[in-house]
Motif scaffolding. Structure first.
Motif, PDB file in Angstrom:
ATOM      1  N   ALA A 136     -22.153  25.045 -30.983  1.00  0.00           N
ATOM      2  CA  ALA A 136     -22.078  26.067 -32.024  1.00  0.00           C
ATOM      3  C   ALA A 136     -21.163  25.612 -33.154  1.00  0.00           C
ATOM      4  O   ALA A 136     -21.456  25.835 -34.336  1.00  0.00           O
ATOM      5  N   LYS A 137     -20.080  24.950 -32.807  1.00  0.00           N
ATOM      6  CA  LYS A 137     -19.135  24.453 -33.824  1.00  0.00           C
ATOM      7  C   LYS A 137     -19.803  23.426 -34.725  1.00  0.00           C
ATOM      8  O   LYS A 137     -19.609  23.423 -35.943  1.00  0.00           O
ATOM      9  N   ARG A 138     -20.623  22.547 -34.147  1.00  0.00           N
ATOM     10  CA  ARG A 138     -21.352  21.560 -34.953  1.00  0.00           C
ATOM     11  C   ARG A 138     -22.326  22.253 -35.908  1.00  0.00           C
ATOM     12  O   ARG A 138     -22.447  21.872 -37.069  1.00  0.00           O
ATOM     13  N   LEU A 139     -23.020  23.269 -35.404  1.00  0.00           N
ATOM     14  CA  LEU A 139     -23.981  23.982 -36.238  1.00  0.00           C
ATOM     15  C   LEU A 139     -23.283  24.725 -37.374  1.00  0.00           C
ATOM     16  O   LEU A 139     -23.762  24.742 -38.513  1.00  0.00           O
ATOM     17  N   LEU A 140     -22.149  25.313 -37.065  1.00  0.00           N
ATOM     18  CA  LEU A 140     -21.394  26.003 -38.109  1.00  0.00           C
ATOM     19  C   LEU A 140     -20.919  25.016 -39.170  1.00  0.00           C
ATOM     20  O   LEU A 140     -20.968  25.307 -40.370  1.00  0.00           O
ATOM     21  N   ALA A 141     -20.462  23.857 -38.734  1.00  0.00           N
ATOM     22  CA  ALA A 141     -20.008  22.840 -39.686  1.00  0.00           C
ATOM     23  C   ALA A 141     -21.145  22.354 -40.564  1.00  0.00           C
ATOM     24  O   ALA A 141     -20.926  21.928 -41.706  1.00  0.00           O
ATOM     25  N   ALA A 142     -22.365  22.418 -40.042  1.00  0.00           N
ATOM     26  CA  ALA A 142     -23.537  22.003 -40.814  1.00  0.00           C
ATOM     27  C   ALA A 142     -24.059  23.110 -41.720  1.00  0.00           C
ATOM     28  O   ALA A 142     -25.049  22.920 -42.425  1.00  0.00           O
ATOM     29  N   GLY A 143     -23.417  24.292 -41.682  1.00  0.00           N
ATOM     30  CA  GLY A 143     -23.799  25.374 -42.563  1.00  0.00           C
ATOM     31  C   GLY A 143     -24.675  26.441 -41.944  1.00  0.00           C
ATOM     32  O   GLY A 143     -25.112  27.374 -42.630  1.00  0.00           O
ATOM     33  N   GLU A 144     -24.946  26.344 -40.634  1.00  0.00           N
ATOM     34  CA  GLU A 144     -25.779  27.345 -39.964  1.00  0.00           C
ATOM     35  C   GLU A 144     -25.044  28.683 -39.916  1.00  0.00           C
ATOM     36  O   GLU A 144     -23.832  28.738 -39.717  1.00  0.00           O
TER      37      GLU A 144
ATOM     38  N   ARG B 286     -11.172  32.359 -28.917  1.00  0.00           N
ATOM     39  CA  ARG B 286     -10.367  32.005 -27.744  1.00  0.00           C
ATOM     40  C   ARG B 286     -10.159  30.505 -27.636  1.00  0.00           C
ATOM     41  O   ARG B 286      -9.120  30.049 -27.176  1.00  0.00           O
ATOM     42  N   ARG B 287     -11.162  29.723 -28.034  1.00  0.00           N
ATOM     43  CA  ARG B 287     -11.074  28.269 -27.850  1.00  0.00           C
ATOM     44  C   ARG B 287     -10.507  27.539 -29.055  1.00  0.00           C
ATOM     45  O   ARG B 287      -9.820  26.536 -28.913  1.00  0.00           O
ATOM     46  N   TYR B 288     -10.807  28.032 -30.258  1.00  0.00           N
ATOM     47  CA  TYR B 288     -10.410  27.304 -31.457  1.00  0.00           C
ATOM     48  C   TYR B 288      -9.416  28.055 -32.344  1.00  0.00           C
ATOM     49  O   TYR B 288      -8.931  27.508 -33.328  1.00  0.00           O
ATOM     50  N   GLY B 289      -9.142  29.318 -31.999  1.00  0.00           N
ATOM     51  CA  GLY B 289      -8.119  30.050 -32.721  1.00  0.00           C
ATOM     52  C   GLY B 289      -8.517  30.569 -34.085  1.00  0.00           C
ATOM     53  O   GLY B 289      -7.652  30.953 -34.880  1.00  0.00           O
ATOM     54  N   VAL B 290      -9.809  30.605 -34.381  1.00  0.00           N
ATOM     55  CA  VAL B 290     -10.287  31.057 -35.680  1.00  0.00           C
ATOM     56  C   VAL B 290     -11.704  31.586 -35.499  1.00  0.00           C
ATOM     57  O   VAL B 290     -12.422  31.150 -34.600  1.00  0.00           O
ATOM     58  N   THR B 291     -12.126  32.547 -36.320  1.00  0.00           N
ATOM     59  CA  THR B 291     -13.478  33.065 -36.208  1.00  0.00           C
ATOM     60  C   THR B 291     -14.473  32.042 -36.742  1.00  0.00           C
ATOM     61  O   THR B 291     -14.122  31.177 -37.557  1.00  0.00           O
ATOM     62  N   PRO B 292     -15.743  32.117 -36.328  1.00  0.00           N
ATOM     63  CA  PRO B 292     -16.748  31.191 -36.867  1.00  0.00           C
ATOM     64  C   PRO B 292     -16.853  31.243 -38.389  1.00  0.00           C
ATOM     65  O   PRO B 292     -16.936  30.207 -39.051  1.00  0.00           O
ATOM     66  N   ALA B 293     -16.847  32.429 -38.962  1.00  0.00           N
ATOM     67  CA  ALA B 293     -16.965  32.545 -40.420  1.00  0.00           C
ATOM     68  C   ALA B 293     -15.770  31.920 -41.118  1.00  0.00           C
ATOM     69  O   ALA B 293     -15.915  31.212 -42.120  1.00  0.00           O
ATOM     70  N   ARG B 294     -14.572  32.157 -40.606  1.00  0.00           N
ATOM     71  CA  ARG B 294     -13.377  31.587 -41.214  1.00  0.00           C
ATOM     72  C   ARG B 294     -13.361  30.071 -41.051  1.00  0.00           C
ATOM     73  O   ARG B 294     -12.944  29.348 -41.953  1.00  0.00           O
ATOM     74  N   TYR B 295     -13.838  29.605 -39.911  1.00  0.00           N
ATOM     75  CA  TYR B 295     -13.920  28.154 -39.705  1.00  0.00           C
ATOM     76  C   TYR B 295     -14.810  27.517 -40.766  1.00  0.00           C
ATOM     77  O   TYR B 295     -14.454  26.487 -41.356  1.00  0.00           O
ATOM     78  N   GLN B 296     -15.958  28.117 -41.030  1.00  0.00           N
ATOM     79  CA  GLN B 296     -16.852  27.571 -42.046  1.00  0.00           C
ATOM     80  C   GLN B 296     -16.194  27.550 -43.428  1.00  0.00           C
ATOM     81  O   GLN B 296     -16.298  26.571 -44.172  1.00  0.00           O
ATOM     82  N   ARG B 297     -15.478  28.620 -43.767  1.00  0.00           N
ATOM     83  CA  ARG B 297     -14.862  28.681 -45.089  1.00  0.00           C
ATOM     84  C   ARG B 297     -13.706  27.709 -45.212  1.00  0.00           C
ATOM     85  O   ARG B 297     -13.366  27.275 -46.316  1.00  0.00           O
ATOM     86  N   ARG B 298     -13.087  27.369 -44.070  1.00  0.00           N
ATOM     87  CA  ARG B 298     -11.909  26.490 -44.106  1.00  0.00           C
ATOM     88  C   ARG B 298     -12.271  25.012 -44.093  1.00  0.00           C
ATOM     89  O   ARG B 298     -11.390  24.151 -44.193  1.00  0.00           O
TER      90      ARG B 298
END
Length: 274
Positions: free
Chosen positions: A228-236, A259-271
């Motif tokens: 999921a993290k890879r897909l989010l990084a790719a813009g999914e 729980r695993r990365y300390g940030v929400t998926p949306a915030r991870y994408q923006r960061r």
């Protein structure tokens, strides 16, 4: 890092990511964690970095490890690990997450492995911290790649090739790991995995857990979050990333990702700074 702290339980907890657009398989990370405790998770590549201040405690390969200021953290790909502060002030650290294929291509070597998860090497930690900081500032691809090669040179002295026992264990369950990666979105049974390994179900379960210090279900969930993290990084979009990686829905992804990365998926994408 503005806007990140309110996502954690403590206002001092911050985390930031950067993925260079020109160099696949490389992700930079820097954080200051005071109260947050990371659930068991994996990274696609090596997790290599240095502790700038404070002390981290993490569980890795079935044992607890302490990483104080001035130490290096050396994690191999797809190894479950946790992370939490050992001191009241938390710990501040920088990491590079780099896939095996990228290491092979950049260094011209294959078979890197790290036997010790923590190395107390203050001089090397200072150099690595400075290089990781320079990588954050580098905006030209040539400058970035030159610094990246220099950084891997610092870690090279601590790398080794797998010992025979480790290589044998990895080879034994490699088809199972491949099967988990290939069936992330499916309901997998113990019998299926045991058949892939050529073992009876509970013999497989015991030996897999002894080898990986995790159950197959824990590994599957870790792989799902990494996918999921890879897909989010790719813009999914988060909902699509959740469905494609075998998670129940976007809410499930958000809870597990935080729980695993300390940030929400949306915030991870923006960061992600590209």
């Amino acid at each position: 890092m503005q806007g990140v702290p309110h996502l954690f339980d403590h206002p001092a907890d911050t985390a930031e990511f950067r993925c260079p657009a020109h160099r696949a398989g490389v992700e930079l990370y820097r954080a200051h964690i005071v109260r947050y405790a990371f659930d068991p998770h994996v990274h696609d590549g090596f997790g290599l970095g240095a502790i700038e201040s404070g002390v981290e405690r993490f569980r890795y390969r079935g044992a607890d490890h302490i990483a104080p200021a001035g130490s290096l953290v050396l994690m191999n790909p797809d190894e479950l690990h946790t992370g939490r502060a050992e001191t009241d002030g938390g710990w501040r650290y920088r990491m590079v997450y780099i896939e095996q294929a990228a290491v092979d291509a950049i260094t011209g070597e294959s078979g890197w492995w790290f036997g010790d998860a923590v190395q107390n090497d203050a001089a090397s930690a200072r150099r690595i911290t400075a290089l990781l900081d320079a990588l954050w500032q580098a905006r030209e691809p040539l400058a970035f790649d030159s610094l990246l090669l220099q950084l891997l040179g610092e870690f090279r002295r601590h790398a080794c090739v797998p010992r025979a026992a480790r290589a044998e264990a990895s080879a034994r369950f490699a088809p199972v790991i491949d099967y988990l990666h290939a069936h992330l979105a499916e309901r997998i049974t113990l019998d299926e995995l045991a058949a892939v390994a050529g073992l009876s179900p509970f013999h497989f379960l015991r030996t897999f857990q002894a080898s990986h210090h995790a159950t197959p279900q824990q590994m599957l969930m870790a792989f799902r979050l990494a996918a999921a993290k890879r897909l989010l990084a790719a813009g999914e979009a988060p909902a699509q990333a959740a469905a494609a990686s075998g998670l129940t829905d976007q809410a499930h992804l958000t809870r597990a990702f935080v729980r695993r990365y300390g940030v929400t998926p949306a915030r991870y994408q923006r960061r992600l700074l590209r």
